[in-house]
Design a protein around this motif. Structure first.
Motif, PDB file in Angstrom:
ATOM      1  N   SER A 159       2.178   4.427  -9.537  1.00  0.00           N
ATOM      2  CA  SER A 159       3.558   4.118  -9.908  1.00  0.00           C
ATOM      3  C   SER A 159       4.296   3.674  -8.697  1.00  0.00           C
ATOM      4  N   PHE A 160       3.998   4.348  -7.677  1.00  0.00           N
ATOM      5  CA  PHE A 160       4.791   4.129  -6.233  1.00  0.00           C
ATOM      6  C   PHE A 160       3.963   3.596  -5.241  1.00  0.00           C
ATOM      7  N   ALA A 161       2.921   2.529  -5.575  1.00  0.00           N
ATOM      8  CA  ALA A 161       2.040   1.930  -4.546  1.00  0.00           C
ATOM      9  C   ALA A 161       2.858   1.080  -3.640  1.00  0.00           C
ATOM     10  N   ASP A 162       4.001   0.273  -4.108  1.00  0.00           N
ATOM     11  CA  ASP A 162       4.822  -0.151  -3.105  1.00  0.00           C
ATOM     12  C   ASP A 162       5.846   0.488  -2.481  1.00  0.00           C
ATOM     13  N   GLU A 163       6.326   1.760  -2.709  1.00  0.00           N
ATOM     14  CA  GLU A 163       6.935   2.523  -1.887  1.00  0.00           C
ATOM     15  C   GLU A 163       6.053   3.237  -0.840  1.00  0.00           C
ATOM     16  N   LEU A 164       4.907   3.614  -1.361  1.00  0.00           N
ATOM     17  CA  LEU A 164       3.998   3.953  -0.223  1.00  0.00           C
ATOM     18  C   LEU A 164       3.900   3.234   0.871  1.00  0.00           C
ATOM     19  N   GLU A 165       3.693   1.941   0.465  1.00  0.00           N
ATOM     20  CA  GLU A 165       3.353   0.796   1.368  1.00  0.00           C
ATOM     21  C   GLU A 165       4.372   0.670   2.411  1.00  0.00           C
ATOM     22  N   ARG A 166       5.705   0.766   1.777  1.00  0.00           N
ATOM     23  CA  ARG A 166       6.871   0.550   2.575  1.00  0.00           C
ATOM     24  C   ARG A 166       7.088   1.863   3.640  1.00  0.00           C
ATOM     25  N   LEU A 167       6.562   2.889   3.149  1.00  0.00           N
ATOM     26  CA  LEU A 167       6.499   4.365   4.231  1.00  0.00           C
ATOM     27  C   LEU A 167       5.618   4.024   5.331  1.00  0.00           C
ATOM     28  N   LYS A 168       4.745   3.457   5.426  1.00  0.00           N
ATOM     29  CA  LYS A 168       3.619   3.126   6.221  1.00  0.00           C
ATOM     30  C   LYS A 168       4.281   2.801   7.809  1.00  0.00           C
ATOM     31  N   PRO A 169       5.269   2.139   8.157  1.00  0.00           N
ATOM     32  CA  PRO A 169       5.912   2.090   9.409  1.00  0.00           C
ATOM     33  C   PRO A 169       6.784   3.426   9.500  1.00  0.00           C
ATOM     34  N   LEU A 170       7.325   3.988   8.915  1.00  0.00           N
ATOM     35  CA  LEU A 170       7.562   5.286   9.083  1.00  0.00           C
ATOM     36  C   LEU A 170       6.841   6.445   9.383  1.00  0.00           C
ATOM     37  N   ALA A 171       5.509   6.140   8.834  1.00  0.00           N
ATOM     38  CA  ALA A 171       4.634   7.223   9.243  1.00  0.00           C
ATOM     39  C   ALA A 171       3.977   6.902  10.626  1.00  0.00           C
ATOM     40  N   ASP A 172       3.738   5.684  10.996  1.00  0.00           N
ATOM     41  CA  ASP A 172       3.274   5.159  12.150  1.00  0.00           C
ATOM     42  C   ASP A 172       4.383   5.509  13.442  1.00  0.00           C
ATOM     43  N   ASP A 173       5.662   5.768  12.847  1.00  0.00           N
ATOM     44  CA  ASP A 173       6.584   6.274  13.837  1.00  0.00           C
ATOM     45  C   ASP A 173       6.799   7.713  13.963  1.00  0.00           C
ATOM     46  N   GLY A 174       5.885   8.417  13.098  1.00  0.00           N
ATOM     47  CA  GLY A 174       5.909   9.718  13.319  1.00  0.00           C
ATOM     48  C   GLY A 174       7.202  10.467  12.574  1.00  0.00           C
ATOM     49  N   LEU A 175       7.808   9.730  11.459  1.00  0.00           N
ATOM     50  CA  LEU A 175       8.803  10.105  10.509  1.00  0.00           C
ATOM     51  C   LEU A 175       8.144  11.126   9.494  1.00  0.00           C
ATOM     52  N   VAL A 176       7.135  10.507   8.803  1.00  0.00           N
ATOM     53  CA  VAL A 176       6.580  11.269   7.918  1.00  0.00           C
ATOM     54  C   VAL A 176       4.941  11.165   7.809  1.00  0.00           C
ATOM     55  N   VAL A 177       4.454  12.052   7.191  1.00  0.00           N
ATOM     56  CA  VAL A 177       2.953  11.956   6.829  1.00  0.00           C
ATOM     57  C   VAL A 177       2.739  11.909   5.496  1.00  0.00           C
ATOM     58  N   ILE A 178       1.807  10.768   5.144  1.00  0.00           N
ATOM     59  CA  ILE A 178       1.340  10.541   3.679  1.00  0.00           C
ATOM     60  C   ILE A 178      -0.096  10.856   3.739  1.00  0.00           C
ATOM     61  N   ASP A 179      -0.257  12.004   2.772  1.00  0.00           N
ATOM     62  CA  ASP A 179      -1.717  12.620   2.398  1.00  0.00           C
ATOM     63  C   ASP A 179      -2.061  11.796   1.139  1.00  0.00           C
ATOM     64  N   CYS A 180      -3.246  12.386   0.647  1.00  0.00           N
ATOM     65  CA  CYS A 180      -3.679  11.945  -0.542  1.00  0.00           C
ATOM     66  C   CYS A 180      -3.030  12.620  -1.656  1.00  0.00           C
ATOM     67  N   ASP A 181      -2.281  13.658  -1.139  1.00  0.00           N
ATOM     68  CA  ASP A 181      -1.548  14.628  -2.363  1.00  0.00           C
ATOM     69  C   ASP A 181      -0.167  14.750  -2.158  1.00  0.00           C
ATOM     70  N   ALA A 182       0.433  14.172  -0.924  1.00  0.00           N
ATOM     71  CA  ALA A 182       2.016  14.595  -0.801  1.00  0.00           C
ATOM     72  C   ALA A 182       2.397  13.613   0.242  1.00  0.00           C
ATOM     73  N   ILE A 183       3.831  13.536   0.541  1.00  0.00           N
ATOM     74  CA  ILE A 183       4.369  13.068   1.578  1.00  0.00           C
ATOM     75  C   ILE A 183       5.517  14.326   2.179  1.00  0.00           C
TER      76      ILE A 183
END
Length: 476
Positions: A419-443
């Motif tokens: 349902s949120f494939a696009d949103e998870l993709e848009r979060l990747k730059p934030l993850a690269d900058d150390g703002l978030v961690v995206i796991d297989c089960d959580a943000i």
């Protein structure tokens, strides 16, 4: 500007282990990179999406079928003087006679709203905001609280949160005692800054001794919690001047602190034009002040709750966040989850079931509706299933700093990743900058992302492309 070594919960940073950038709350490089206009998410959808006219039938049906606790909000719009920075819905007047007809209409609105609800439902939260609620006389304040108890089932104070916003310039020790006697157990003191030069520039002269007197009176009267509001980014502020205010506040030791970043929006709020823009601190100075805020308050033992809020570890806000029950509503962070919120007075907003509803903003429109025996609702929105889903995600990000996919999937019968494939993709730059961690089960929002939680939440806001972002304040 040196980067501080500040943890979220350490009360003695000198004994804390050295931290990597991802463990650090204050990252000026990232704060500068991600500063943008965005919602504060006191609701989702935000008020920008409210439509006018709005069918109050949606509100009435939601009210008649609701269960659980109630929360009541009363907007008292009057102020004796106007603070130049203020963006609230208010009426500046020295004529106290304006309070009487407004109070009479609030009492009629109480009766109108009570007809819609099962009034055996307990009220576990009540808040008076403004404006300046203590613009009302002592007798008028007692009268309004008595009328509220007449129409709704207010829980004993030990089981509820009854709060009021107080301007120390408008409240004597006798006023504070009265507020406690009529049932309030929490209060919020507006301070903004103790520096006299800043106070004159914002048209809010409030000597430190005045605040100290009111806070002492609140403690003597037995208030369970006292909060103080500060604002950074005001005219003539510097790191050094605001540090003096912070040091004074730490000595006063309020239970909670709200330290807001001033939003200079003179095209929307004409009174802000009274301040000289040349005297506003630069973005670099604002960041440096914010850094000092975090250093000072965390070293003094305050826990960073989120957005602009700090609380002592034993305060209900900190305990609710730790327990995973923290919520957001139109007053900011709240310890009371899943209450239906009823708004009273001009411009107030209610949330009942899947409906947000706002009263007429102007006094004339509000008065005309109430005088004709009708609710004053003029704007609102009825949430869709997608709205409810995204509100759940945004609330978890803003309050608990994490979203577990299985909890969302169970509550909303979806596949999160699909349902949120696009949103998870848009979060990747934030993850690269150390703002978030995206796991297989959580943000999970990392410490470096907590000051930017609004930016993380904005990823899941499907309306932002349709709304004018300039109507929102900066995220930092």
């Amino acid at each position: 500007m040196d980067e501080p070594r500040v943890s979220l919960n350490s009360t003695n940073p000198s004994q804390a282990p050295a931290m990597t950038p991802a463990d650090t709350l204050f990252r000026p490089d990232l704060l500068d990179k991600y500063s943008a206009n965005g919602p504060r998410y006191t609701s989702y959808p935000t008020a920008v999406q409210f439509t006018e006219p709005f069918d109050s039938g949606h509100y009435r049906r939601a009210a008649s079928t609701g269960t659980g606790d109630l929360s009541l909000y009363f907007h008292i719009p009057f102020c004796d003087t106007v603070c130049f920075y203020c963006g609230c819905n208010k009426v500046a007047t020295k004529n106290r006679a304006h309070a009487r007809p407004y109070l009479d209409r609030l009492k009629r609105e109480l009766a109108l709203q009570a007809e819609l609800f099962d009034t055996t439902r307990p009220v576990s939260q009540l808040h008076w905001g403004g404006g300046t609620p203590t613009f009302l006389s002592h007798d008028e304040m007692a009268e309004l609280m008595a009328a509220t108890r007449e129409h709704f089932n207010l829980l004993p104070e030990t089981q509820a949160e009854y709060s009021i916003e107080v301007d120390p310039r408008e409240a004597s020790a006798r006023t504070i005692r009265l507020l406690r006697d009529i049932g309030f157990n929490r209060l919020s003191l507006g301070v903004q800054d103790f520096d006299p030069r800043v106070q004159h520039a914002i048209n809010r002269v409030q000597p430190r001794e005045m605040t100290e007197t009111v806070l002492a009176a609140a403690r003597d009267a037995g208030f369970a919690s006292v909060s103080v509001d500060l604002i950074y980014g005001l005219p003539h502020q510097s790191v050094e001047s605001f540090s003096r205010t912070l040091d004074a506040i730490v000595q006063l030791a309020p239970d909670r602190l709200s330290v807001f970043g001033y939003a200079h929006m003179p095209t929307l709020f004409k009174m802000q034009r009274q301040m000289d823009e040349a005297t506003l601190p630069s973005p670099a100075v604002r960041l440096a002040i914010l850094q000092r805020v975090i250093e000072t308050l965390t070293q003094a033992g305050y826990v960073y709750i989120g957005m602009d809020h700090f609380a002592l570890p034993g305060d209900e806000l900190a305990l609710a966040q730790k327990a995973g029950t923290l919520q957001r509503n139109f007053q900011g962070y709240s310890t009371r989850a899943d209450c239906d919120l009823i708004g009273f007075g001009a411009s107030s907003i209610g949330k009942v079931g899947d409906v947000y509803a706002q009263n007429a903003r102007d006094l004339a429109g509000y008065a005309a509706a109430i005088d004709s025996g009708n609710l004053a609702i003029t704007r609102g929105v009825r949430l869709t299933a997608d709205d409810r889903l995204r509100r759940d995600i945004i609330t978890r990000l803003m309050c608990q700093y994490e979203v577990h996919f299985d909890a969302i999937e169970s509550a909303h019968a979806i596949d999160f990743a699909a349902s949120f494939a696009d949103e998870l993709e848009r979060l990747k730059p934030l993850a690269d900058d150390g703002l978030v961690v995206i796991d297989c089960d959580a943000i999970r929002v990392l410490p470096a992302g907590r000051l930017l939680a609004r930016n993380v939440a904005m990823t899941f806001d499907r309306y932002l492309g349709q709304a004018t972002l300039q109507r929102f304040s900066r995220t930092i």
